[in-house]
Scaffold this active site. Structure first.
Site, PDB file in Angstrom:
ATOM      1  N   LYS A 250     -15.776 -73.383  29.169  1.00 39.20           N
ATOM      2  CA  LYS A 250     -17.022 -73.280  28.467  1.00 39.20           C
ATOM      3  C   LYS A 250     -18.220 -72.332  29.094  1.00 39.20           C
ATOM      4  O   LYS A 250     -18.668 -71.438  28.314  1.00 39.20           O
ATOM      5  CB  LYS A 250     -17.695 -74.701  28.240  1.00 39.20           C
ATOM      6  CG  LYS A 250     -16.762 -75.624  27.661  1.00 39.20           C
ATOM      7  CD  LYS A 250     -17.161 -77.196  27.800  1.00 39.20           C
ATOM      8  CE  LYS A 250     -17.791 -77.606  29.195  1.00 39.20           C
ATOM      9  NZ  LYS A 250     -16.431 -77.812  29.951  1.00 39.20           N
TER      10      LYS A 250
ATOM     11  N   ARG B 175     -22.078 -85.396  26.228  1.00 41.27           N
ATOM     12  CA  ARG B 175     -20.920 -85.684  26.572  1.00 41.27           C
ATOM     13  C   ARG B 175     -20.586 -87.113  26.590  1.00 41.27           C
ATOM     14  O   ARG B 175     -19.743 -87.605  27.130  1.00 41.27           O
ATOM     15  CB  ARG B 175     -21.208 -85.434  28.128  1.00 41.27           C
ATOM     16  CG  ARG B 175     -20.180 -84.496  28.850  1.00 41.27           C
ATOM     17  CD  ARG B 175     -20.823 -84.614  30.254  1.00 41.27           C
ATOM     18  NE  ARG B 175     -20.035 -83.976  31.137  1.00 41.27           N
ATOM     19  CZ  ARG B 175     -20.080 -82.402  31.494  1.00 41.27           C
ATOM     20  NH1 ARG B 175     -20.951 -81.752  30.867  1.00 41.27           N
ATOM     21  NH2 ARG B 175     -19.305 -81.962  32.306  1.00 41.27           N
TER      22      ARG B 175
ATOM     23  N   ARG C 268     -11.999 -72.059  41.400  1.00 38.73           N
ATOM     24  CA  ARG C 268     -13.214 -71.267  41.021  1.00 38.73           C
ATOM     25  C   ARG C 268     -14.340 -71.006  41.881  1.00 38.73           C
ATOM     26  O   ARG C 268     -14.461 -71.879  42.934  1.00 38.73           O
ATOM     27  CB  ARG C 268     -13.991 -72.369  39.858  1.00 38.73           C
ATOM     28  CG  ARG C 268     -15.374 -71.897  39.444  1.00 38.73           C
ATOM     29  CD  ARG C 268     -16.084 -72.733  38.234  1.00 38.73           C
ATOM     30  NE  ARG C 268     -16.032 -73.907  38.443  1.00 38.73           N
ATOM     31  CZ  ARG C 268     -16.085 -74.948  37.577  1.00 38.73           C
ATOM     32  NH1 ARG C 268     -16.440 -74.612  36.311  1.00 38.73           N
ATOM     33  NH2 ARG C 268     -15.814 -76.379  37.778  1.00 38.73           N
TER      34      ARG C 268
ATOM     35  N   ARG D 242     -18.051 -75.215  44.025  1.00 35.19           N
ATOM     36  CA  ARG D 242     -18.828 -76.193  43.570  1.00 35.19           C
ATOM     37  C   ARG D 242     -18.413 -77.641  44.447  1.00 35.19           C
ATOM     38  O   ARG D 242     -16.979 -77.876  44.314  1.00 35.19           O
ATOM     39  CB  ARG D 242     -18.870 -76.557  42.266  1.00 35.19           C
ATOM     40  CG  ARG D 242     -20.009 -75.605  41.451  1.00 35.19           C
ATOM     41  CD  ARG D 242     -19.824 -75.579  39.864  1.00 35.19           C
ATOM     42  NE  ARG D 242     -19.463 -76.833  39.436  1.00 35.19           N
ATOM     43  CZ  ARG D 242     -19.168 -77.175  38.081  1.00 35.19           C
ATOM     44  NH1 ARG D 242     -19.382 -76.123  37.364  1.00 35.19           N
ATOM     45  NH2 ARG D 242     -18.892 -78.348  37.617  1.00 35.19           N
TER      46      ARG D 242
ATOM     47  N   ARG E 247     -13.681 -86.481  36.984  1.00 41.07           N
ATOM     48  CA  ARG E 247     -14.399 -85.868  35.838  1.00 41.07           C
ATOM     49  C   ARG E 247     -13.303 -85.717  34.636  1.00 41.07           C
ATOM     50  O   ARG E 247     -13.908 -86.124  33.389  1.00 41.07           O
ATOM     51  CB  ARG E 247     -14.599 -84.210  36.104  1.00 41.07           C
ATOM     52  CG  ARG E 247     -16.056 -84.514  36.931  1.00 41.07           C
ATOM     53  CD  ARG E 247     -16.024 -83.188  37.795  1.00 41.07           C
ATOM     54  NE  ARG E 247     -16.126 -82.006  36.800  1.00 41.07           N
ATOM     55  CZ  ARG E 247     -16.060 -80.728  37.433  1.00 41.07           C
ATOM     56  NH1 ARG E 247     -15.644 -80.422  38.878  1.00 41.07           N
ATOM     57  NH2 ARG E 247     -16.152 -79.635  36.625  1.00 41.07           N
TER      58      ARG E 247
HETATM   59  P1  AP5 Z   1     -15.667 -72.199  33.659  1.00 40.77           P
HETATM   60  O1  AP5 Z   1     -15.857 -71.542  32.715  1.00 40.77           O
HETATM   61  O2  AP5 Z   1     -16.406 -72.470  34.758  1.00 40.77           O
HETATM   62  O3  AP5 Z   1     -15.561 -73.908  32.830  1.00 40.77           O
HETATM   63  P2  AP5 Z   1     -16.294 -74.704  32.068  1.00 40.77           P
HETATM   64  O4  AP5 Z   1     -15.658 -75.555  31.127  1.00 40.77           O
HETATM   65  O5  AP5 Z   1     -17.674 -74.270  31.918  1.00 40.77           O
HETATM   66  O6  AP5 Z   1     -16.104 -75.860  33.336  1.00 40.77           O
HETATM   67  P3  AP5 Z   1     -17.208 -76.885  34.248  1.00 40.77           P
HETATM   68  O7  AP5 Z   1     -16.504 -77.513  35.366  1.00 40.77           O
HETATM   69  O8  AP5 Z   1     -18.461 -76.021  34.395  1.00 40.77           O
HETATM   70  O9  AP5 Z   1     -17.431 -77.813  33.148  1.00 40.77           O
HETATM   71  P4  AP5 Z   1     -17.839 -79.357  33.349  1.00 40.77           P
HETATM   72  O10 AP5 Z   1     -18.280 -79.590  31.948  1.00 40.77           O
HETATM   73  O11 AP5 Z   1     -17.045 -80.149  34.087  1.00 40.77           O
HETATM   74  O12 AP5 Z   1     -19.087 -78.914  34.320  1.00 40.77           O
HETATM   75  P5  AP5 Z   1     -20.745 -78.930  34.120  1.00 40.77           P
HETATM   76  O13 AP5 Z   1     -21.422 -78.008  34.777  1.00 40.77           O
HETATM   77  O14 AP5 Z   1     -21.076 -79.181  32.659  1.00 40.77           O
HETATM   78  O15 AP5 Z   1     -14.190 -71.864  34.276  1.00 40.77           O
HETATM   79  C1  AP5 Z   1     -13.413 -72.509  35.053  1.00 40.77           C
HETATM   80  C2  AP5 Z   1     -12.526 -71.740  35.905  1.00 40.77           C
HETATM   81  O16 AP5 Z   1     -11.312 -71.257  35.057  1.00 40.77           O
HETATM   82  C3  AP5 Z   1     -13.336 -70.356  36.554  1.00 40.77           C
HETATM   83  O17 AP5 Z   1     -12.692 -70.137  37.775  1.00 40.77           O
HETATM   84  C4  AP5 Z   1     -12.967 -69.549  35.479  1.00 40.77           C
HETATM   85  O18 AP5 Z   1     -12.993 -68.285  36.098  1.00 40.77           O
HETATM   86  C5  AP5 Z   1     -11.722 -69.744  35.103  1.00 40.77           C
HETATM   87  N1  AP5 Z   1     -11.302 -69.659  33.647  1.00 40.77           N
HETATM   88  C6  AP5 Z   1     -12.141 -70.007  32.700  1.00 40.77           C
HETATM   89  N2  AP5 Z   1     -11.688 -69.384  31.500  1.00 40.77           N
HETATM   90  C7  AP5 Z   1     -10.266 -68.915  31.782  1.00 40.77           C
HETATM   91  C8  AP5 Z   1      -9.133 -68.134  31.310  1.00 40.77           C
HETATM   92  N3  AP5 Z   1      -9.430 -68.362  29.700  1.00 40.77           N
HETATM   93  N4  AP5 Z   1      -8.026 -67.956  31.930  1.00 40.77           N
HETATM   94  C9  AP5 Z   1      -8.182 -68.122  33.144  1.00 40.77           C
HETATM   95  N5  AP5 Z   1      -8.963 -68.695  33.861  1.00 40.77           N
HETATM   96  C10 AP5 Z   1     -10.044 -68.903  33.342  1.00 40.77           C
HETATM   97  O19 AP5 Z   1     -21.251 -80.420  34.599  1.00 40.77           O
HETATM   98  C11 AP5 Z   1     -20.978 -80.862  36.003  1.00 40.77           C
HETATM   99  C12 AP5 Z   1     -21.414 -82.350  36.339  1.00 40.77           C
HETATM  100  O20 AP5 Z   1     -23.094 -82.290  35.813  1.00 40.77           O
HETATM  101  C13 AP5 Z   1     -20.957 -83.272  35.435  1.00 40.77           C
HETATM  102  O21 AP5 Z   1     -19.871 -83.599  36.195  1.00 40.77           O
HETATM  103  C14 AP5 Z   1     -21.775 -84.473  35.549  1.00 40.77           C
HETATM  104  O22 AP5 Z   1     -21.809 -85.082  36.883  1.00 40.77           O
HETATM  105  C15 AP5 Z   1     -23.118 -83.718  35.192  1.00 40.77           C
HETATM  106  N6  AP5 Z   1     -23.507 -83.354  33.850  1.00 40.77           N
HETATM  107  C16 AP5 Z   1     -23.612 -82.193  33.221  1.00 40.77           C
HETATM  108  N7  AP5 Z   1     -23.803 -82.388  31.882  1.00 40.77           N
HETATM  109  C17 AP5 Z   1     -23.911 -83.665  31.558  1.00 40.77           C
HETATM  110  C18 AP5 Z   1     -24.008 -84.476  30.547  1.00 40.77           C
HETATM  111  N8  AP5 Z   1     -24.446 -83.936  29.150  1.00 40.77           N
HETATM  112  N9  AP5 Z   1     -24.102 -85.976  30.491  1.00 40.77           N
HETATM  113  C19 AP5 Z   1     -24.149 -86.479  31.896  1.00 40.77           C
HETATM  114  N10 AP5 Z   1     -23.787 -85.892  33.001  1.00 40.77           N
HETATM  115  C20 AP5 Z   1     -23.657 -84.286  32.928  1.00 40.77           C
END
Ligand code: AP5
Length: 232
Positions: A13, A88, A127, A161, A172
């Site tokens: 994402k 979420r 990552r 991270r 997660r």
């Molecule tokens: P990346 O693009 O970073 O993936 P992502 O989907 O953004 O993953 P996240 O881990 O950031 O999502 P998340 O939803 O768990 O975390 P968030 O920050 O929102 O890609 C991942 C890896 O894959 C990278 O190394 C990239 O290079 C590689 N990659 C990408 N695309 C690829 C492809 N096509 N092919 C090969 N490799 C690829 O949330 C973090 C924390 O914050 C949560 O756990 C929670 O505690 C809190 N939080 C955030 N939002 C909320 C909410 N709305 N409600 C409650 N808690 C929340």
């Protein structure tokens, strides 16, 4: 264009959002990035969220809903936005719908990036992110050209991270399946899915095939009449 990028942790994402921001000129609203900024700044909210995030839990609905409500009021959201990591939970999804309905707005499309658990586990563990500009790398499939250095801004120091340990990722994923995946029931017809296991460029093309038709089309200019032109 108001869009949600939806998918499990590590589906891509953030990677796609950063590309789409450049293409469509609308901001990425990532609750994860906002919470990490609070954590880095050592604010009371950041301190409260840190332990929950690092362990792979979810921060309370009230906090993230308020964050998004404030963020969407800013001027740069007037032509739309790209939500990444929000909503979420069902209460977050309902709050978003109500928030937008109050302004006579709605979500135009939800792009679901599908990716199986075993793939996202690997992606999270490898990552690395730029501490300055947020560019995302994968040490195997998308490594930086120079070790530990951001290709985009040259910053030295790529970070892993705290919630990208195998234990936290598993937690997660459990949260995603239990609390986030049921949100698809709110979106029915506006949910369109792409295969997130393909290369980043192929995924971007698949998302563009969904979003490009939603772009506001400029009004067609009427061709100016040539002086003295006559009909035959
Ligand atoms: P990346 O693009 O970073 O993936 P992502 O989907 O953004 O993953 P996240 O881990 O950031 O999502 P998340 O939803 O768990 O975390 P968030 O920050 O929102 O890609 C991942 C890896 O894959 C990278 O190394 C990239 O290079 C590689 N990659 C990408 N695309 C690829 C492809 N096509 N092919 C090969 N490799 C690829 O949330 C973090 C924390 O914050 C949560 O756990 C929670 O505690 C809190 N939080 C955030 N939002 C909320 C909410 N709305 N409600 C409650 N808690 C929340």
């Amino acid at each position: 264009m108001r869009t949600i990028l939806f998918g499990p942790p590590g589906a891509g994402k953030g990677t796609q959002a950063k590309r789409l921001v450049e293409i469509y000129g609308i901001p990425q609203l990532s609750t994860g990035d906002m919470l990490r900024a609070e954590k880095a700044a050592g604010t009371p909210l950041g301190k409260q969220a840190a332990a929950i995030m690092d362990a792979g839990g979810l921060v309370s609905d009230d906090i993230v809903i308020a964050m998004i409500e404030e963020r969407t009021k800013l001027d740069d959201c007037k032509n739309g936005f790209l939500l990444d990591g929000f909503p979420r939970t069902i209460p977050q999804g309902e709050a978003l719908n109500a928030m937008l309905a109050n302004k006579g707005q709605k979500i135009d499309v939800v792009v679901g990036i599908d990716c199986p658990d075993e793939v996202v586990r690997d992606r999270a563990v490898y990552r690395r992110s730029c501490g300055a500009c947020g560019t995302i790398f994968h040490l195997q499939s998308m490594p930086p050209k120079v070790d530990n250095t951001c290709d985009k801004c040259g910053h030295v120091g790529l970070t892993h991270r705290a919630d990208d340990t195998l234990e936290a990722v598993n937690k997660r994923l459990t949260k995603f399946h239990k609390e986030t995946a049921p949100l698809t029931s709110l979106y029915g017809a506006i949910l369109q899915r792409v295969d997130g296991t393909q290369s980043p460029d192929v995924v971007t093309r698949a998302i563009r095939a969904i979003l490009d038709p939603l772009k506001a089309k400029p009004a067609k200019k009427k061709p100016a009449k040539k002086k003295g032109a006559s009909r035959h």
